[in-house]
Design an enzyme around this catalytic site. Structure first.
Site, PDB file in Angstrom:
ATOM      1  N   HIS A 101      70.449 -71.445  64.281  1.00  0.00           N
ATOM      2  CA  HIS A 101      69.394 -71.435  63.277  1.00  0.00           C
ATOM      3  C   HIS A 101      69.835 -70.578  62.114  1.00  0.00           C
ATOM      4  CE1 HIS A 101      65.449 -71.057  61.441  1.00  0.00           C
ATOM      5  NE2 HIS A 101      65.115 -72.120  62.140  1.00  0.00           N
TER       6      HIS A 101
ATOM      7  N   ASP B 176      63.682 -77.078  68.483  1.00  0.00           N
ATOM      8  CA  ASP B 176      63.792 -78.486  68.798  1.00  0.00           C
ATOM      9  C   ASP B 176      64.593 -78.796  70.046  1.00  0.00           C
ATOM     10  OD1 ASP B 176      62.126 -79.581  66.952  1.00  0.00           O
ATOM     11  OD2 ASP B 176      63.559 -79.212  65.353  1.00  0.00           O
TER      12      ASP B 176
HETATM   13  N1  ACO Z   1      77.118 -76.020  67.663  1.00  0.00           N
HETATM   14  C1  ACO Z   1      78.367 -75.498  67.522  1.00  0.00           C
HETATM   15  N2  ACO Z   1      78.684 -74.569  66.608  1.00  0.00           N
HETATM   16  C2  ACO Z   1      77.706 -74.154  65.775  1.00  0.00           C
HETATM   17  C3  ACO Z   1      76.394 -74.647  65.866  1.00  0.00           C
HETATM   18  C4  ACO Z   1      76.110 -75.618  66.856  1.00  0.00           C
HETATM   19  N3  ACO Z   1      74.870 -76.139  66.991  1.00  0.00           N
HETATM   20  N4  ACO Z   1      75.609 -74.066  64.919  1.00  0.00           N
HETATM   21  C5  ACO Z   1      76.418 -73.219  64.254  1.00  0.00           C
HETATM   22  N5  ACO Z   1      77.684 -73.266  64.772  1.00  0.00           N
HETATM   23  C6  ACO Z   1      78.834 -72.442  64.353  1.00  0.00           C
HETATM   24  C7  ACO Z   1      79.428 -72.942  63.041  1.00  0.00           C
HETATM   25  O1  ACO Z   1      80.459 -73.882  63.292  1.00  0.00           O
HETATM   26  C8  ACO Z   1      79.933 -71.660  62.441  1.00  0.00           C
HETATM   27  O2  ACO Z   1      81.112 -71.312  63.114  1.00  0.00           O
HETATM   28  P1  ACO Z   1      82.290 -70.513  62.304  1.00  0.00           P
HETATM   29  O3  ACO Z   1      81.662 -69.209  61.898  1.00  0.00           O
HETATM   30  O4  ACO Z   1      83.374 -70.393  63.302  1.00  0.00           O
HETATM   31  O5  ACO Z   1      82.628 -71.400  61.131  1.00  0.00           O
HETATM   32  C9  ACO Z   1      78.868 -70.621  62.840  1.00  0.00           C
HETATM   33  O6  ACO Z   1      78.304 -71.136  64.077  1.00  0.00           O
HETATM   34  C10 ACO Z   1      77.763 -70.438  61.813  1.00  0.00           C
HETATM   35  O7  ACO Z   1      77.192 -71.702  61.548  1.00  0.00           O
HETATM   36  P2  ACO Z   1      76.684 -72.192  60.127  1.00  0.00           P
HETATM   37  O8  ACO Z   1      76.694 -73.685  60.080  1.00  0.00           O
HETATM   38  O9  ACO Z   1      77.427 -71.452  59.057  1.00  0.00           O
HETATM   39  O10 ACO Z   1      75.200 -71.645  60.136  1.00  0.00           O
HETATM   40  P3  ACO Z   1      74.045 -72.148  59.211  1.00  0.00           P
HETATM   41  O11 ACO Z   1      73.056 -71.055  59.161  1.00  0.00           O
HETATM   42  O12 ACO Z   1      74.579 -72.682  57.910  1.00  0.00           O
HETATM   43  O13 ACO Z   1      73.445 -73.419  60.001  1.00  0.00           O
HETATM   44  C11 ACO Z   1      72.189 -74.765  61.441  1.00  0.00           C
HETATM   45  C12 ACO Z   1      72.331 -73.389  60.805  1.00  0.00           C
HETATM   46  C13 ACO Z   1      72.268 -75.885  60.386  1.00  0.00           C
HETATM   47  C14 ACO Z   1      70.811 -74.877  62.108  1.00  0.00           C
HETATM   48  C15 ACO Z   1      73.323 -74.950  62.483  1.00  0.00           C
HETATM   49  O14 ACO Z   1      73.223 -73.955  63.471  1.00  0.00           O
HETATM   50  C16 ACO Z   1      73.312 -76.337  63.133  1.00  0.00           C
HETATM   51  O15 ACO Z   1      73.899 -77.271  62.576  1.00  0.00           O
HETATM   52  N6  ACO Z   1      72.646 -76.479  64.329  1.00  0.00           N
HETATM   53  C17 ACO Z   1      72.539 -77.765  64.958  1.00  0.00           C
HETATM   54  C18 ACO Z   1      71.423 -78.583  64.277  1.00  0.00           C
HETATM   55  C19 ACO Z   1      70.037 -78.079  64.619  1.00  0.00           C
HETATM   56  O16 ACO Z   1      69.698 -77.844  65.767  1.00  0.00           O
HETATM   57  N7  ACO Z   1      69.189 -77.983  63.568  1.00  0.00           N
HETATM   58  C20 ACO Z   1      67.763 -77.573  63.730  1.00  0.00           C
HETATM   59  C21 ACO Z   1      67.500 -76.261  63.097  1.00  0.00           C
HETATM   60  S1  ACO Z   1      65.870 -75.761  63.444  1.00  0.00           S
HETATM   61  C22 ACO Z   1      64.957 -76.594  62.395  1.00  0.00           C
HETATM   62  O17 ACO Z   1      65.281 -76.959  61.305  1.00  0.00           O
HETATM   63  C23 ACO Z   1      63.601 -76.907  62.806  1.00  0.00           C
END
Ligand code: ACO
Length: 428
Positions: free
Chosen positions: A307, A364
């Protein structure tokens, strides 16, 4: 901490005030930055460090896993209030008294019919259309059926617009699902409460009486409450920014629905279920998918994990996990998908990749399991999220207009070509 911040640019110091929120959050107020520095701007893709507004609606502390609407703890609201009470608190600032709630509910019921011509628009969509696209279009179409824009300086006009959309939206949600299932389009029953009515509109069949299961009703009430607001997320910021151009409420909400649709935001609930299903079909090997999620050359992400703001357990996920178990136990559903979900959660919570990045299950991860047990089709999950988020969007839009916020218009740093000579088409 000093109450000013100094920014040094080429040896010249510029001082900016630091403002403090009611929970002691600090922000450097850079409103005068460009003016003072002769046009220096800030750059912050994804707005990870940028506060777009001051808001009195929702407080969230992602480090500690705290979420409050209007000062009320999410745990209390989910346990003790119903969705309409929460909607009222979000939109008007306080939990309603009994007469206030009764009036709100009755006014919503008085507005729960849709123009028959709107139905024709719905009927023109192909059955294969994604319900989120249909919902966004129908919400936008509501503008055409209610062309007068809301006079935001009139409490009465605002109230009327609010009860109108709160009344009509559940009908749009139910119709969107019924259309895809080939069921006749129906209206609600005003003797029922908001959530019961929604269930009956979604699931009743013309040839049998629909019985409401109180456990399902409670779980849906909780899900809607837990989704009702989440401060300046992608869809809410969209609603505020569209409204900041003084576009109407329904048009702004339609834009919010489109923003919510994406799998990185509200569309994650659908994506989670599709992912769990794919893992099941592939033999249930959770370790394989954990490895894929960690492999940087693989675009796969563990949907429902991580998140932007929570770097701790999402407090909503804790409540939903318990509700999911209650619903599945009550319905006697033995869903192998729940086992996959539990397995992934256990593995992720002890895996250094997820621990180091503070990636926890989000709201979710479990919501889709409940929706599925209720008989809601997977592609309707994000629509259910939109219905829950409706009062939050309305509250944020209303606050933005009441605070007379300026039009949202970020800056950029241009990295394209410098001035070049125009060539006639024959010479290119
Ligand atoms: N699976 C694997 N790796 C992940 C995940 C994941 N679900 N989420 C984040 N990471 C990793 C990224 O690859 C990144 O790694 P790095 O530092 O080695 O490059 C690190 O964790 C940080 O991730 P970011 O994408 O920079 O974090 P950001 O805050 O931009 O994204 C997000 C948050 C979009 C929710 C992300 O965690 C994601 O894509 N999750 C899966 C989709 C999801 O469940 N979305 C629902 C969010 S809740 C909502 O909107 C109601």
């Amino acid at each position: 901490m000093s109450d000013t911040a100094i920014i040094n640019i080429n040896g010249e110091a510029f001082e900016f005030p630091i403002i403090t929120g009611s929970e002691n959050e600090k922000a450097i107020d850079i409103k005068k930055l460009r003016g003072l520095t002769g046009g220096v701007t800030t750059i912050d893709p994804g707005y990870k460090n940028t506060g777009s507004c001051q808001s009195a609606i929702t407080f969230l502390n992602g480090e500690e896993g705290v979420l409050r609407y209007r000062g009320y703890a999410i745990e209390d609201l989910a346990e003790k209030a119903d969705f309409l009470e929460v909607a009222y608190a979000l939109i008007f600032g306080d939990l309603p008294s009994k007469p206030q709630l009764e009036k709100f509910e009755n006014d919503i019921k008085d507005n729960s019919l849709l123009d028959v011509d709107l139905r024709k628009i719905l009927e023109a969509f192909p059955k294969s259309a994604h319900p989120m696209g249909v919902l966004a279009s129908l919400t936008s179409a509501l503008t055409a059926f209610n062309p007068t824009s809301v006079d935001v300086s009139s409490d009465e006009a605002m109230y009327n617009a609010i009860v109108k959309i709160m009344g009509k939206f559940p009908v749009l949600v139910a119709w969107t699902m019924r259309k895809n299932k080939g069921l006749p389009l129906n209206y609600g029953d005003n003797s029922l409460g908001y959530v019961e009515n929604l269930l009956q509109m979604m699931f009743s069949k013309p040839n049998e009486t629909y019985k409401i299961n109180p456990i399902i009703k409670d779980a849906l009430d909780k899900l809607l409450i837990l989704h009702a607001d989440h401060e300046q997320n992608c869809s809410t910021s969209t609603v505020r920014i569209v409204g900041s151009s003084h576009a109407g409420l329904f048009a702004s909400l339609s834009a919010g629905i489109s923003a919510l649709w994406g799998p990185l935001h509200g569309g994650a609930n659908q994506a989670v279920l599709e992912m769990l299903d794919a893992i099941l079909q592939d033999g249930g090997d959770t370790a394989k998918y954990m490895a894929k999620a960690k492999d940087k050359s693989d675009p796969f992400r563990l949907m429902g994990f991580g998140h932007r703001v929570y770097k701790n357990f999402d407090p909503r996920a804790k409540i939903i996990k318990v509700a999911a178990k209650e619903v599945l136990d009550d319905l006697g559903v033995d869903d192998p998908i729940l086992e996959i979900a539990k397995g992934l959660e256990q593995e992720a919570l002890k895996d250094p990749y997820f621990v180091d990045r503070k990636l926890y299950p989000n709201v979710d991860f479990y919501s889709g399991i409940i929706y599925r047990a209720m008989g809601i089709p997977t592609e309707m999950f994000t629509v259910m999220f939109a219905l829950g988020r409706l009062p939050g969007w309305i509250a944020q839009w209303k606050e933005m207009r009441a605070r007379k916020e300026p039009i949202g218009r970020p800056r950029q740093i241009y990295i394209g070509e410098n001035l070049r000579a125009f060539k006639n088409i024959e010479n290119r």
